[in-house]
Design a protein around this motif. Structure first.
Motif, short mmCIF file in Angstrom:
data_model
loop_
_atom_site.label_atom_id
_atom_site.label_comp_id
_atom_site.label_asym_id
_atom_site.label_seq_id
_atom_site.Cartn_x
_atom_site.Cartn_y
_atom_site.Cartn_z
N GLU A 106 12.96 -14.19 8.98
CA GLU A 106 13.77 -15.20 8.28
C GLU A 106 14.85 -14.55 7.43
OE1 GLU A 106 13.48 -18.67 7.90
OE2 GLU A 106 11.87 -18.99 9.34
N LEU A 107 14.54 -13.38 6.85
CA LEU A 107 15.49 -12.71 5.97
C LEU A 107 16.64 -12.04 6.72
CD1 LEU A 107 13.30 -10.97 3.24
CD2 LEU A 107 15.17 -12.56 2.83
N ALA A 108 16.30 -11.29 7.76
CA ALA A 108 17.29 -10.37 8.33
C ALA A 108 17.65 -10.59 9.79
CB ALA A 108 16.78 -8.93 8.16
N LYS A 149 2.90 3.68 -0.88
CA LYS A 149 3.35 4.43 -2.06
C LYS A 149 4.87 4.51 -2.10
CE LYS A 149 -0.81 7.28 -2.43
NZ LYS A 149 -1.40 8.63 -2.23
N PHE A 150 5.49 4.54 -0.95
CA PHE A 150 6.95 4.63 -0.89
C PHE A 150 7.60 3.26 -1.04
CE2 PHE A 150 10.72 4.25 1.87
CZ PHE A 150 11.59 5.08 1.17
N LEU A 151 7.01 2.25 -0.41
CA LEU A 151 7.67 0.95 -0.31
C LEU A 151 7.53 0.08 -1.55
CD1 LEU A 151 6.91 0.12 3.39
CD2 LEU A 151 9.14 0.41 2.37
N THR A 152 6.41 0.18 -2.26
CA THR A 152 6.26 -0.65 -3.46
C THR A 152 7.34 -0.32 -4.50
OG1 THR A 152 3.89 -0.94 -3.13
CG2 THR A 152 4.73 -1.30 -5.36
N PRO A 153 7.58 0.95 -4.83
CA PRO A 153 8.69 1.26 -5.75
C PRO A 153 10.05 0.84 -5.18
CG PRO A 153 7.22 3.14 -5.55
CD PRO A 153 6.82 2.17 -4.50
N LEU A 154 10.23 1.00 -3.86
CA LEU A 154 11.51 0.62 -3.24
C LEU A 154 11.75 -0.88 -3.35
CD1 LEU A 154 14.05 1.25 -1.61
CD2 LEU A 154 12.67 1.09 0.48
N LEU A 155 10.72 -1.67 -3.07
CA LEU A 155 10.86 -3.12 -3.17
C LEU A 155 11.12 -3.55 -4.61
CD1 LEU A 155 8.07 -4.38 -0.75
CD2 LEU A 155 10.52 -4.75 -0.52
N LEU A 156 10.43 -2.91 -5.57
CA LEU A 156 10.67 -3.22 -6.97
C LEU A 156 12.11 -2.91 -7.36
CD1 LEU A 156 7.38 -1.95 -8.67
CD2 LEU A 156 8.18 -4.31 -8.47
N LEU A 157 12.61 -1.78 -6.87
CA LEU A 157 13.99 -1.40 -7.14
C LEU A 157 14.97 -2.43 -6.57
CD1 LEU A 157 16.07 0.64 -8.20
CD2 LEU A 157 15.88 1.85 -6.01
N LEU A 158 14.71 -2.88 -5.35
CA LEU A 158 15.57 -3.89 -4.72
C LEU A 158 15.56 -5.20 -5.51
CD1 LEU A 158 14.73 -3.29 -0.95
CD2 LEU A 158 16.94 -2.92 -2.06
N ILE A 285 21.63 -7.86 3.35
CA ILE A 285 20.56 -8.58 4.05
C ILE A 285 19.78 -7.62 4.94
CG2 ILE A 285 20.05 -10.35 5.78
CD1 ILE A 285 22.38 -11.95 4.73
N VAL A 286 20.50 -6.75 5.66
CA VAL A 286 19.84 -5.80 6.57
C VAL A 286 18.95 -4.85 5.80
CG1 VAL A 286 20.23 -3.93 8.21
CG2 VAL A 286 21.68 -5.96 8.28
N ILE A 287 19.46 -4.29 4.69
CA ILE A 287 18.68 -3.35 3.88
C ILE A 287 17.41 -4.03 3.35
CG2 ILE A 287 18.65 -1.95 1.79
CD1 ILE A 287 20.35 -0.79 4.02
N LEU A 288 17.57 -5.24 2.80
CA LEU A 288 16.42 -5.96 2.27
C LEU A 288 15.44 -6.29 3.39
CD1 LEU A 288 15.08 -7.33 -0.19
CD2 LEU A 288 16.35 -9.41 0.39
N GLY A 289 15.98 -6.71 4.54
CA GLY A 289 15.13 -7.08 5.67
C GLY A 289 14.29 -5.94 6.19
N VAL A 290 14.89 -4.76 6.31
CA VAL A 290 14.17 -3.58 6.81
C VAL A 290 13.07 -3.19 5.84
CG1 VAL A 290 14.35 -1.11 7.33
CG2 VAL A 290 16.09 -2.70 8.19
N SER A 291 13.38 -3.22 4.55
CA SER A 291 12.39 -2.85 3.53
C SER A 291 11.23 -3.84 3.51
CB SER A 291 13.05 -2.81 2.14
OG SER A 291 14.11 -1.88 2.13
N PHE A 293 10.32 -5.72 6.00
CA PHE A 293 9.59 -5.56 7.27
C PHE A 293 8.51 -4.50 7.13
CE2 PHE A 293 8.96 -3.17 11.20
CZ PHE A 293 8.56 -4.17 12.06
N LEU A 294 8.86 -3.37 6.56
CA LEU A 294 7.90 -2.28 6.41
C LEU A 294 6.79 -2.66 5.42
CD1 LEU A 294 10.37 0.75 6.37
CD2 LEU A 294 8.83 0.08 8.22
N ALA A 295 7.19 -3.36 4.35
CA ALA A 295 6.20 -3.79 3.36
C ALA A 295 5.24 -4.81 3.96
CB ALA A 295 6.91 -4.37 2.15
N CYS A 296 5.77 -5.74 4.73
CA CYS A 296 4.93 -6.73 5.38
C CYS A 296 3.96 -6.07 6.35
CB CYS A 296 5.80 -7.74 6.15
SG CYS A 296 6.65 -8.91 5.12
N LEU A 297 4.45 -5.04 7.02
CA LEU A 297 3.62 -4.34 8.00
C LEU A 297 2.42 -3.69 7.32
CD1 LEU A 297 3.73 -3.99 11.03
CD2 LEU A 297 4.96 -1.84 10.71
N THR A 298 2.64 -3.06 6.16
CA THR A 298 1.51 -2.46 5.45
C THR A 298 0.52 -3.53 5.00
OG1 THR A 298 2.66 -2.53 3.31
CG2 THR A 298 2.94 -0.55 4.62
#
Length: 439
Positions: A106-108, A149-158, A285-291, A293-298
């Protein structure tokens, strides 16, 4: 009372936050802000009661009970089995997993499809997504931990960047828009019920044992100390969650007042996508969508593993077969689309959430209740019946002769979805008085 270092406490608190914080938590606060408009501040505080406070209390309740199985078995073993299976299906392949999988689509992806509305893109995406989900679930631990460990800080930053951009360069001028629908006159009750959608109180009943084990590994064995540190770490995690929810609700309210979205009742992913596009363009949108996607996958991989391991423990079907079953079923449900999945989850949550909240409160008051089975059975049984009748009435327009009308007439807060609260309190008090006379 035993003590642990401040560093260890912070690590456990942040770990607890990362367990709660999934990409699915993105979608409801923006949607709330978009619809609540000028009532956003009141609605988001009410939302945090069931989306933040009760999940944290749930962690403490399960830690105090030494696991969900022990807590639910205070009603009965059969109840515990049915309740845990129902809860795992709801936070797994029935709703939470396909909802999480739909988020990045839906996002990207959907914003770039334009007028192309065929079912095929979502079908292809969901199949590919859950093939990857299945492959990672075969041997997930190291990869999911690393990504998490990588994606939680990245999502918070976004989120921080998105919210700061929305504050510095508001998408709206003047006040927020007028509240729509029930948000206009019932912002508090609507906000509380909307908090059910995060499903975090249900997830908390699974996380509690993890936190308990973590503190024991840190050398804390005293039960009172475990409960104390669990609650304190829960408040730290809850504060971060609440801050994020408030910030995202502001983004939703801002774009709702901007007129940039013509859709009457868009889902949270659509709102976030539109806000990101307005603030950063399609590249954002692409940057947020990719991030996401990876977070949802975990998130979905973790759920697939936990659910499969539980079903292995109660059946003779092997783990690798269960991850296929879970992934395939979630893939099928994902094709309903995000809005439909959110809508279909509501009746189930109206039934199971009050039961979960009752178990949490009874566990925290167990020193008064004294583990009395009658109290647990009476309270949970009454709440289940009342919630079931009200759900059939409001969600399916199905009435039970005499019973439905009696409930609608005499139970306070029926229209707001809290018809079960007063009866639950009465049952708990009756049970407590009975338990005290048996001591």
């Amino acid at each position: 009372m035993q003590n642990i270092s401040f560093k260890s406490f912070i690590i456990v608190s942040l770990t607890l936050f990362s367990m709660f914080f999934g990409a699915g938590n993105f979608i409801f606060p923006p949607s709330l802000g978009f619809q609540a408009g000028v009532n956003t501040s009141v609605a988001i505080i009410a939302f945090c009661l069931t989306a933040v406070l009760f999940p944290i209390l749930g962690i403490a309740a399960v830690a105090k009970s030494n696991g969900l199985q022990n807590l639910a078995s205070r009603v009965s073993y059969k109840f515990a089995l049915v309740f845990i299976i129902a809860m795992l299906l709801i936070i797994g392949p029935l709703f939470a997993m396909p909802r999480a999988a739909n988020m990045p689509y839906e996002l990207a992806i959907k914003p770039f499809l334009g007028e192309f509305t065929s079912f095929l893109p979502l079908f292809i995406y969901s199949v590919v997504y859950f093939i990857i989900n299945w492959a990672l679930s075969i041997n997930s631990t190291k990869m999911v931990d690393m990504l998490g460990k990588f994606l939680t800080p990245l999502l918070l930053l976004l989120i921080v960047v998105l919210v700061l951009a929305a504050i510095i360069n508001p998408m709206h001028t003047g006040e927020f828009a007028a509240a729509s629908g029930e948000w206009a006159n019932h912002a508090v009750s609507k906000g509380v019920v909307e908090g059910y959608q995060t499903m975090d109180a249900l997830a908390a009943l699974n996380f509690g044992l993890v936190v308990l084990i973590t503190f024991r590994k840190l050398g804390v064995n005293d039960e009172k100390s475990i409960v104390k540190y669990t609650i304190l770490s829960g408040f730290v995690a809850g504060f971060i969650l609440m801050t994020i929810y408030i910030a995202l609700s502001y983004v939703g309210a801002s774009i709702g007042a901007s007129g940039l979205i013509s859709e009457v009742n868009p889902n949270g992913a659509t709102i976030l996508s539109a806000a990101t596009n307005a603030l950063f363009g399609r590249f954002g949108i692409v940057i947020l969508g990719v991030s996401v996607f990876l977070a949802c996958l975990t998130t979905t991989v973790g759920l697939t593993c936990a659910i499969s391991e539980y079903f292995v423990s109660i059946t003779k079907i092997p783990y690798k077969t269960w991850i296929i079953i879970v992934s395939v079923f979630a893939s099928i449900v994902a094709n309903l689309g995000l809005s439909a999945i959110i809508s279909y989850a509501v009746p189930f949550l109206f039934i199971i959430y009050p039961i979960a909240l009752c178990l949490i409160v009874l566990s925290l008051l167990d020193d008064i209740v004294n583990g009395d089975r009658f109290t647990y059975v009476l309270t949970v049984g009454v709440v289940f019946v009342i919630s079931l009748v009200r759900t059939f009435d409001t969600q399916f327009d199905i009435n039970f002769p005499i019973v439905t009308e009696l409930f609608k007439t005499y139970l306070p807060f029926y229209d707001g979805g809290f018809e079960w609260v007063i009866p639950a309190v009465v049952c708990a008090v009756i049970g407590s008085i009975r338990a005290s006379t048996k001591r």
